[in-house]
Design a protein around this motif. Structure first.
Motif, PDB file in Angstrom:
ATOM      1  N   GLY A  35       0.779  -1.228   0.000  1.00 33.81           N
ATOM      2  CA  GLY A  35       0.000   0.000   0.000  1.00 33.81           C
ATOM      3  C   GLY A  35       0.809   1.275   0.000  1.00 33.81           C
ATOM      4  N   GLY A  36       2.134   1.179  -0.109  1.00 32.27           N
ATOM      5  CA  GLY A  36       2.959   2.380  -0.132  1.00 32.27           C
ATOM      6  C   GLY A  36       3.607   2.644   1.211  1.00 32.27           C
ATOM      7  N   ALA A  37       4.825   3.186   1.170  1.00 31.86           N
ATOM      8  CA  ALA A  37       5.621   3.354   2.384  1.00 31.86           C
ATOM      9  C   ALA A  37       4.981   4.293   3.402  1.00 31.86           C
ATOM     10  CB  ALA A  37       7.014   3.867   2.022  1.00 31.86           C
ATOM     11  N   LEU A  38       4.261   5.303   2.933  1.00 34.12           N
ATOM     12  CA  LEU A  38       3.716   6.294   3.864  1.00 34.12           C
ATOM     13  C   LEU A  38       2.753   5.670   4.859  1.00 34.12           C
ATOM     14  CD1 LEU A  38       3.729   9.279   4.636  1.00 34.12           C
ATOM     15  CD2 LEU A  38       1.818   9.613   3.054  1.00 34.12           C
ATOM     16  N   ASN A  39       1.987   4.685   4.415  1.00 35.17           N
ATOM     17  CA  ASN A  39       0.981   4.070   5.276  1.00 35.17           C
ATOM     18  C   ASN A  39       1.319   2.642   5.665  1.00 35.17           C
ATOM     19  OD1 ASN A  39      -0.875   6.356   5.162  1.00 35.17           O
ATOM     20  ND2 ASN A  39      -1.189   5.768   3.023  1.00 35.17           N
ATOM     21  N   ALA A  40       2.516   2.196   5.318  1.00 36.90           N
ATOM     22  CA  ALA A  40       2.897   0.813   5.571  1.00 36.90           C
ATOM     23  C   ALA A  40       3.278   0.582   7.027  1.00 36.90           C
ATOM     24  CB  ALA A  40       4.069   0.428   4.666  1.00 36.90           C
ATOM     25  N   SER A  41       3.239  -0.692   7.399  1.00 37.88           N
ATOM     26  CA  SER A  41       3.827  -1.145   8.654  1.00 37.88           C
ATOM     27  C   SER A  41       5.158  -1.803   8.327  1.00 37.88           C
ATOM     28  CB  SER A  41       2.904  -2.147   9.348  1.00 37.88           C
ATOM     29  OG  SER A  41       1.695  -1.534   9.743  1.00 37.88           O
ATOM     30  N   GLU A  56      12.310 -17.875   2.935  1.00 35.92           N
ATOM     31  CA  GLU A  56      10.931 -17.397   2.900  1.00 35.92           C
ATOM     32  C   GLU A  56      10.663 -16.540   4.132  1.00 35.92           C
ATOM     33  OE1 GLU A  56       8.804 -17.850   0.485  1.00 35.92           O
ATOM     34  OE2 GLU A  56      10.009 -19.261  -0.701  1.00 35.92           O
ATOM     35  N   LEU A  57       9.697 -15.629   4.007  1.00 39.84           N
ATOM     36  CA  LEU A  57       9.313 -14.863   5.185  1.00 39.84           C
ATOM     37  C   LEU A  57       8.711 -15.796   6.227  1.00 39.84           C
ATOM     38  CD1 LEU A  57       9.645 -12.320   3.310  1.00 39.84           C
ATOM     39  CD2 LEU A  57       7.710 -11.359   4.563  1.00 39.84           C
ATOM     40  N   PRO A  58       8.989 -15.545   7.485  1.00 37.96           N
ATOM     41  CA  PRO A  58       8.373 -16.365   8.529  1.00 37.96           C
ATOM     42  C   PRO A  58       6.847 -16.313   8.449  1.00 37.96           C
ATOM     43  CG  PRO A  58      10.142 -15.019   9.431  1.00 37.96           C
ATOM     44  CD  PRO A  58       9.908 -14.544   8.035  1.00 37.96           C
ATOM     45  N   THR A  59       6.213 -17.377   8.864  1.00 39.65           N
ATOM     46  CA  THR A  59       4.751 -17.464   8.818  1.00 39.65           C
ATOM     47  C   THR A  59       4.107 -16.305   9.573  1.00 39.65           C
ATOM     48  OG1 THR A  59       4.859 -19.877   8.667  1.00 39.65           O
ATOM     49  CG2 THR A  59       2.766 -18.904   9.370  1.00 39.65           C
ATOM     50  N   ALA A  60       4.682 -15.955  10.725  1.00 39.35           N
ATOM     51  CA  ALA A  60       4.114 -14.870  11.531  1.00 39.35           C
ATOM     52  C   ALA A  60       4.166 -13.543  10.785  1.00 39.35           C
ATOM     53  CB  ALA A  60       4.859 -14.759  12.856  1.00 39.35           C
ATOM     54  N   ALA A  61       5.222 -13.321  10.009  1.00 34.88           N
ATOM     55  CA  ALA A  61       5.345 -12.079   9.243  1.00 34.88           C
ATOM     56  C   ALA A  61       4.321 -12.040   8.119  1.00 34.88           C
ATOM     57  CB  ALA A  61       6.759 -11.942   8.686  1.00 34.88           C
ATOM     58  N   ARG A  62       4.153 -13.153   7.430  1.00 36.66           N
ATOM     59  CA  ARG A  62       3.176 -13.203   6.338  1.00 36.66           C
ATOM     60  C   ARG A  62       1.754 -13.033   6.865  1.00 36.66           C
ATOM     61  NH1 ARG A  62       3.337 -18.147   4.571  1.00 36.66           N
ATOM     62  NH2 ARG A  62       5.259 -18.955   5.483  1.00 36.66           N
ATOM     63  N   ALA A  63       1.515 -13.534   8.067  1.00 39.17           N
ATOM     64  CA  ALA A  63       0.187 -13.385   8.675  1.00 39.17           C
ATOM     65  C   ALA A  63      -0.140 -11.929   8.967  1.00 39.17           C
ATOM     66  CB  ALA A  63       0.117 -14.213   9.958  1.00 39.17           C
ATOM     67  N   LEU A  64       0.888 -11.114   9.129  1.00 43.18           N
ATOM     68  CA  LEU A  64       0.699  -9.683   9.378  1.00 43.18           C
ATOM     69  C   LEU A  64       0.675  -8.866   8.088  1.00 43.18           C
ATOM     70  CD1 LEU A  64       3.085  -9.273  12.452  1.00 43.18           C
ATOM     71  CD2 LEU A  64       0.576  -9.192  12.472  1.00 43.18           C
ATOM     72  N   GLY A  65       0.710  -9.561   6.951  1.00 42.90           N
ATOM     73  CA  GLY A  65       0.661  -8.868   5.665  1.00 42.90           C
ATOM     74  C   GLY A  65       1.986  -8.293   5.222  1.00 42.90           C
ATOM     75  N   LEU A  66       3.086  -8.769   5.803  1.00 38.71           N
ATOM     76  CA  LEU A  66       4.407  -8.247   5.463  1.00 38.71           C
ATOM     77  C   LEU A  66       5.004  -8.996   4.275  1.00 38.71           C
ATOM     78  CD1 LEU A  66       5.914  -7.966   9.067  1.00 38.71           C
ATOM     79  CD2 LEU A  66       5.003  -6.106   7.672  1.00 38.71           C
ATOM     80  N   SER A  67       5.838  -8.288   3.539  1.00 42.66           N
ATOM     81  CA  SER A  67       6.625  -8.892   2.471  1.00 42.66           C
ATOM     82  C   SER A  67       7.992  -8.229   2.462  1.00 42.66           C
ATOM     83  CB  SER A  67       5.941  -8.737   1.108  1.00 42.66           C
ATOM     84  OG  SER A  67       5.760  -7.360   0.800  1.00 42.66           O
ATOM     85  N   GLU A  92       6.557  12.500   3.764  1.00 40.36           N
ATOM     86  CA  GLU A  92       5.973  12.164   2.470  1.00 40.36           C
ATOM     87  C   GLU A  92       7.046  12.069   1.377  1.00 40.36           C
ATOM     88  OE1 GLU A  92       2.875  13.669   5.112  1.00 40.36           O
ATOM     89  OE2 GLU A  92       4.852  14.441   4.541  1.00 40.36           O
ATOM     90  N   ASP A  93       8.044  12.954   1.446  1.00 38.35           N
ATOM     91  CA  ASP A  93       9.139  12.916   0.477  1.00 38.35           C
ATOM     92  C   ASP A  93       9.925  11.614   0.591  1.00 38.35           C
ATOM     93  OD1 ASP A  93       8.571  15.493  -0.490  1.00 38.35           O
ATOM     94  OD2 ASP A  93       9.852  16.435   1.030  1.00 38.35           O
ATOM     95  N   TYR A  94      10.222  11.209   1.817  1.00 38.74           N
ATOM     96  CA  TYR A  94      10.960   9.960   2.009  1.00 38.74           C
ATOM     97  C   TYR A  94      10.139   8.758   1.562  1.00 38.74           C
ATOM     98  CZ  TYR A  94      14.583  12.473   4.555  1.00 38.74           C
ATOM     99  OH  TYR A  94      15.608  13.339   4.890  1.00 38.74           O
ATOM    100  N   ALA A  95       8.837   8.807   1.817  1.00 41.92           N
ATOM    101  CA  ALA A  95       7.971   7.717   1.373  1.00 41.92           C
ATOM    102  C   ALA A  95       7.988   7.593  -0.144  1.00 41.92           C
ATOM    103  CB  ALA A  95       6.542   7.944   1.870  1.00 41.92           C
TER     104      ALA A  95
END
Length: 228
Positions: A35-41, A56-67, A92-95
């Motif tokens: 969703g873009g860096a500005l609003n990302a976790s 591979e990303l850990p299961t816990a990370a993928r469950a949180l929607g991370l990549s 916003e510039d850095y994002a």
């Protein structure tokens, strides 16, 4: 346990490092949600072993929607290039710079800068400096010998001679003709070592700190007295 950060917290975490070497040793990777860096976790695992499980990303990370987002060194480079082009860049510039790199594998060129790796105009750099914003993404410090008690003059001169590659005579003259700049844009650790060396002689140095981002708190190296 996965600690999620917003963009500002992620930038502040990077900025709390002393230098690029500490970024390399502190973080294994940068993972982020979509969703873009500005609003990302963001998640900043402490090692590649923690960041990946059999590549591979850990299961816990993928469950949180991370990549997987960027390598830590690349993340820092994107921030640094943006900062050098626009010293008073906003969140916003850095994002935008991070999103551009993530998509195109290239640094975002700021309008008005001829080359992507070029720097801002002198006036813009001075405007940032006036607001105590330094040139890089880590805290930096200017250190000045402003006063030197007569009883400590010779010892201070010996330190100055080594530090500035002067003869003892030149160093003594410099210690009498104050103020004397002992270092500019020093990193946190180098500044702390310099101040400690003069503290041991009974000489207090003046330290002016420069923050990484406009929203950052003013930095002070551990153990430093007289920081501006």
């Amino acid at each position: 346990m996965i600690e999620l950060l917003d963009l500002r917290q992620a930038l502040d975490s990077f900025a709390s490092c002393n230098d690029d070497d500490e970024v390399w040793s502190r973080y294994g990777w940068v993972h982020a949600s979509a969703g873009g860096a500005l609003n990302a976790s963001f998640w900043l695992p402490a090692s590649e072993a923690e960041a990946f499980d059999d590549d591979e990303l850990p299961t816990a990370a993928r469950a949180l929607g991370l990549s997987s987002f960027l390598e830590p060194a690349t993340f820092a480079d994107v921030l640094d290039v943006q900062k050098r082009q626009r010293p008073l860049s906003t969140l916003e510039d850095y994002a935008a710079a991070l999103d551009y790199y993530a998509e195109y594998d290239a640094f975002l060129q700021v309008p008005g800068i001829d080359e992507a790796l070029g720097g801002a105009a002198e006036a813009e750099q001075e405007a940032a400096r006036a607001l105590d914003v330094g040139p890089g993404i880590y805290a930096s410090f200017d250190v000045v010998l402003a006063q030197c008690p007569a009883q400590h003059m010779k010892d201070a001169a010996r330190q100055v001679a080594v530090l500035l590659a002067l003869s003892i005579g030149e160093a003594l003259a410099a210690c009498r003709d104050l103020p004397l700049c002992l270092g500019e844009q020093l990193d946190r650790e180098r500044c702390a070592r310099l101040v400690a060396a003069f503290d041991a002689l009974g000489v207090v140095l003046q330290v002016r700190g420069y923050k990484p981002f406009p929203w950052s708190d003013m930095p002070t190296p551990a153990g430093v007295r007289g920081a501006a």
